[in-house]
Design an enzyme around this catalytic site. Structure first.
Site, PDB file in Angstrom:
ATOM      1  N   ASP A  37       0.717  -1.150   0.087  1.00 35.85           N
ATOM      2  CA  ASP A  37      -0.080   0.033   0.028  1.00 35.85           C
ATOM      3  C   ASP A  37       0.922   1.272   0.027  1.00 35.85           C
ATOM      4  O   ASP A  37       1.862   1.318   0.411  1.00 35.85           O
ATOM      5  CB  ASP A  37      -0.791   0.061   1.277  1.00 35.85           C
ATOM      6  N   ASP A  63       4.201   2.729  -4.169  1.00 34.74           N
ATOM      7  CA  ASP A  63       3.405   3.269  -5.042  1.00 34.74           C
ATOM      8  C   ASP A  63       3.426   2.287  -6.295  1.00 34.74           C
ATOM      9  O   ASP A  63       4.323   2.253  -7.057  1.00 34.74           O
ATOM     10  CB  ASP A  63       3.908   4.631  -5.499  1.00 34.74           C
ATOM     11  N   VAL A  64       2.157   1.932  -6.751  1.00 30.66           N
ATOM     12  CA  VAL A  64       1.897   1.216  -7.932  1.00 30.66           C
ATOM     13  C   VAL A  64       2.309   1.836  -9.362  1.00 30.66           C
ATOM     14  O   VAL A  64       2.375   1.345 -10.171  1.00 30.66           O
ATOM     15  CB  VAL A  64       0.532   0.559  -8.152  1.00 30.66           C
ATOM     16  N   ASN A  90      -5.382  -4.640  -6.934  1.00 32.37           N
ATOM     17  CA  ASN A  90      -6.661  -4.087  -6.361  1.00 32.37           C
ATOM     18  C   ASN A  90      -6.442  -2.612  -6.091  1.00 32.37           C
ATOM     19  O   ASN A  90      -7.484  -1.806  -6.352  1.00 32.37           O
ATOM     20  CB  ASN A  90      -6.483  -4.654  -5.073  1.00 32.37           C
ATOM     21  N   TYR A 157     -12.104   7.475 -14.662  1.00 33.78           N
ATOM     22  CA  TYR A 157     -12.313   6.209 -13.727  1.00 33.78           C
ATOM     23  C   TYR A 157     -13.009   5.332 -14.776  1.00 33.78           C
ATOM     24  O   TYR A 157     -12.400   4.027 -14.822  1.00 33.78           O
ATOM     25  CB  TYR A 157     -13.381   6.249 -12.601  1.00 33.78           C
ATOM     26  N   LYS A 161     -11.020   1.867 -16.041  1.00 32.42           N
ATOM     27  CA  LYS A 161     -11.754   0.351 -15.634  1.00 32.42           C
ATOM     28  C   LYS A 161     -12.015  -0.184 -16.766  1.00 32.42           C
ATOM     29  O   LYS A 161     -11.769  -1.360 -16.688  1.00 32.42           O
ATOM     30  CB  LYS A 161     -12.599   0.570 -14.690  1.00 32.42           C
TER      31      LYS A 161
HETATM   32  N1  LIG Z   1     -15.566   0.804  -2.998  1.00 33.03           N
HETATM   33  C1  LIG Z   1     -16.441   0.590  -4.012  1.00 33.03           C
HETATM   34  O1  LIG Z   1     -17.695   0.723  -4.089  1.00 33.03           O
HETATM   35  C2  LIG Z   1     -15.854  -0.130  -5.224  1.00 33.03           C
HETATM   36  C3  LIG Z   1     -16.577  -0.423  -6.500  1.00 33.03           C
HETATM   37  C4  LIG Z   1     -15.872  -0.827  -7.737  1.00 33.03           C
HETATM   38  C5  LIG Z   1     -14.656  -1.054  -7.787  1.00 33.03           C
HETATM   39  N2  LIG Z   1     -13.932  -0.658  -6.616  1.00 33.03           N
HETATM   40  C6  LIG Z   1     -12.277  -0.718  -6.872  1.00 33.03           C
HETATM   41  O2  LIG Z   1     -11.933  -1.470  -5.716  1.00 33.03           O
HETATM   42  C7  LIG Z   1     -10.403  -1.525  -5.724  1.00 33.03           C
HETATM   43  C8  LIG Z   1     -10.264  -1.243  -4.102  1.00 33.03           C
HETATM   44  O3  LIG Z   1     -10.817  -0.023  -3.696  1.00 33.03           O
HETATM   45  P1  LIG Z   1     -11.514   0.227  -2.166  1.00 33.03           P
HETATM   46  O4  LIG Z   1     -13.062   0.370  -2.206  1.00 33.03           O
HETATM   47  O5  LIG Z   1     -11.162  -1.029  -1.144  1.00 33.03           O
HETATM   48  O6  LIG Z   1     -10.676   1.533  -1.776  1.00 33.03           O
HETATM   49  P2  LIG Z   1     -10.047   1.983  -0.590  1.00 33.03           P
HETATM   50  O7  LIG Z   1      -9.947   3.380  -0.614  1.00 33.03           O
HETATM   51  O8  LIG Z   1     -10.641   1.568   0.940  1.00 33.03           O
HETATM   52  O9  LIG Z   1      -8.564   1.157  -0.667  1.00 33.03           O
HETATM   53  C9  LIG Z   1      -7.785   1.366  -1.790  1.00 33.03           C
HETATM   54  C10 LIG Z   1      -6.248   1.335  -1.191  1.00 33.03           C
HETATM   55  O10 LIG Z   1      -5.590   1.564  -2.279  1.00 33.03           O
HETATM   56  C11 LIG Z   1      -4.486   2.330  -1.842  1.00 33.03           C
HETATM   57  N3  LIG Z   1      -3.691   3.045  -2.933  1.00 33.03           N
HETATM   58  C12 LIG Z   1      -4.201   4.059  -3.711  1.00 33.03           C
HETATM   59  N4  LIG Z   1      -3.439   4.310  -4.456  1.00 33.03           N
HETATM   60  C13 LIG Z   1      -2.401   3.547  -4.539  1.00 33.03           C
HETATM   61  C14 LIG Z   1      -1.098   3.368  -5.082  1.00 33.03           C
HETATM   62  N5  LIG Z   1      -0.740   4.469  -6.101  1.00 33.03           N
HETATM   63  N6  LIG Z   1       0.007   2.582  -4.582  1.00 33.03           N
HETATM   64  C15 LIG Z   1      -0.177   1.730  -4.002  1.00 33.03           C
HETATM   65  N7  LIG Z   1      -1.723   1.916  -3.278  1.00 33.03           N
HETATM   66  C16 LIG Z   1      -2.477   2.895  -3.426  1.00 33.03           C
HETATM   67  C17 LIG Z   1      -4.864   3.203  -0.857  1.00 33.03           C
HETATM   68  O11 LIG Z   1      -3.958   3.719   0.028  1.00 33.03           O
HETATM   69  C18 LIG Z   1      -6.024   2.372  -0.117  1.00 33.03           C
HETATM   70  O12 LIG Z   1      -5.451   1.689   0.915  1.00 33.03           O
HETATM   71  C19 LIG Z   1     -10.191  -0.072  -6.263  1.00 33.03           C
HETATM   72  O13 LIG Z   1      -9.459  -0.442  -7.630  1.00 33.03           O
HETATM   73  C20 LIG Z   1     -11.610   0.345  -6.714  1.00 33.03           C
HETATM   74  O14 LIG Z   1     -11.523   1.228  -7.807  1.00 33.03           O
HETATM   75  C21 LIG Z   1     -14.323  -0.155  -5.610  1.00 33.03           C
END
Ligand SMILES: NC(=O)c1ccc[n+]([C@@H]2O[C@H](COP(=O)([O-])OP(=O)(O)OC[C@H]3O[C@@H](n4cnc5c(N)ncnc54)[C@H](O)[C@@H]3O)[C@@H](O)[C@H]2O)c1
Length: 253
Positions: A37, A63-64, A90, A157, A161
């Site tokens: 993370d 950082d990814v 993710n 976004y 995706k």
């Molecule tokens: N929550 C939703 O409703 C939802 C719906 C569809 C898809 N998603 C996707 O699911 C995935 C996870 O999201 P989530 O909802 O658990 O979000 P979240 O914000 O709770 O967690 C995301 C994590 O990614 C980390 N992150 C962000 N940028 C980063 C980087 N450059 N390098 C490394 N880590 C990084 C953040 O610090 C955070 O801990 C994402 O790809 C999001 O687009 C989320």
């Protein structure tokens, strides 16, 4: 019987939400987890959470979007655990539902960087390891219903995706049919995580568009983690290049 015994898995965005649930579940299922993370405190938290339950885990704050960090993530898997069997791309960020008329170059570049270019670079590095392993490997990309429909996010976004799903299919069609690496995507709908907190100044037009899609039933991160487990394990050994929607029926209406 556990499903990921002897496997090493990199999980990005493991400090929060779905990534955290996936890292915890994979460790319970016997995987050696590299929890990645951007946020160092959350890496420490997920590492101690997994260790408390007896899981095998190392953390990487990184950082990814940065190649050096990606190299460290992959090295951590291969040097510490001796293989890289599963990559879960993710980590992802949102874009305040900014329409194409509103999005700035900065937001576009960052959202595409984290949600698409980072996963491609990690997949590239992972494939260089996996193609040398007799057992190959598995890639799971966490996309979104925004990767299948036009209104579940802003322009950046939704574009990122859709492209992540395209990347998934390309990996599956090349390394899956001509090699031993499977790649699938998850398309979650609304899930209770911390991502909502990043929607700080939502676009009026973007919000109007998503409201037209009807209210999303909300799921929990653990309900997506079980989908990731299915796609990462041999339970899905003949599933390749697919997109599994997990949205409580939101897009079935
Ligand atoms: N929550 C939703 O409703 C939802 C719906 C569809 C898809 N998603 C996707 O699911 C995935 C996870 O999201 P989530 O909802 O658990 O979000 P979240 O914000 O709770 O967690 C995301 C994590 O990614 C980390 N992150 C962000 N940028 C980063 C980087 N450059 N390098 C490394 N880590 C990084 C953040 O610090 C955070 O801990 C994402 O790809 C999001 O687009 C989320």
């Amino acid at each position: 019987m556990v499903k990921l015994s002897g496997k090493t898995a990199i999980v990005t965005g493991a400090g929060s939400g779905m990534g955290r649930a996936i890292a915890n579940l994979f460790a319970k299922e016997g995987a050696r987890v590299v929890a990645v993370d951007l946020n160092g405190d959350s890496v420490e938290a997920v590492v101690s959470e997994i260790k408390e339950t007896g899981g095998d885990v190392v953390g990487v704050t990184g950082d990814v979007m940065k190649q050096d960090d990606i190299d460290r993530m992959v090295e951590m898997a291969t040097k510490t655990f001796g293989s890289l069997d599963i990559l879960v791309n993710n980590a992802g960020i949102m874009d305040n539902f900014l329409t194409v008329g509103e999005v700035t170059d900065e937001v576009w570049d960052r959202v595409l960087g984290v949600n698409l270019t980072g996963p491609m670079k990690l997949a590239r590095a992972a494939i260089h390891v996996m193609e040398k392993q007799e057992t190959g490997g598995v890639i799971v990309n966490n996309a979104s219903v925004g990767g299948l429909f036009g209104t579940r996010g802003g322009a950046a976004y939704v574009a990122s995706k859709h492209a992540l799903i395209g990347l998934t299919k390309n990996i599956a069609a090349t390394y899956g049919t001509l090699g031993n690496i499977r790649a699938n995507a998850i398309a979650p709908g609304g899930v209770n995580t911390n991502i909502g907190a990043t929607i700080t100044a939502p676009s009026e037009l973007g919000m109007k568009a998503i409201q037209g899609a009807g209210e999303a039933p909300m799921g929990e991160a653990e309900q997506i983690a079980t989908v990731a487990l299915f796609l990462a394990s041999d339970d899905s050994s003949f599933v390749n290049g697919d997109v599994l929607k997990a949205d409580g029926g939101w897009t079935a209406r």
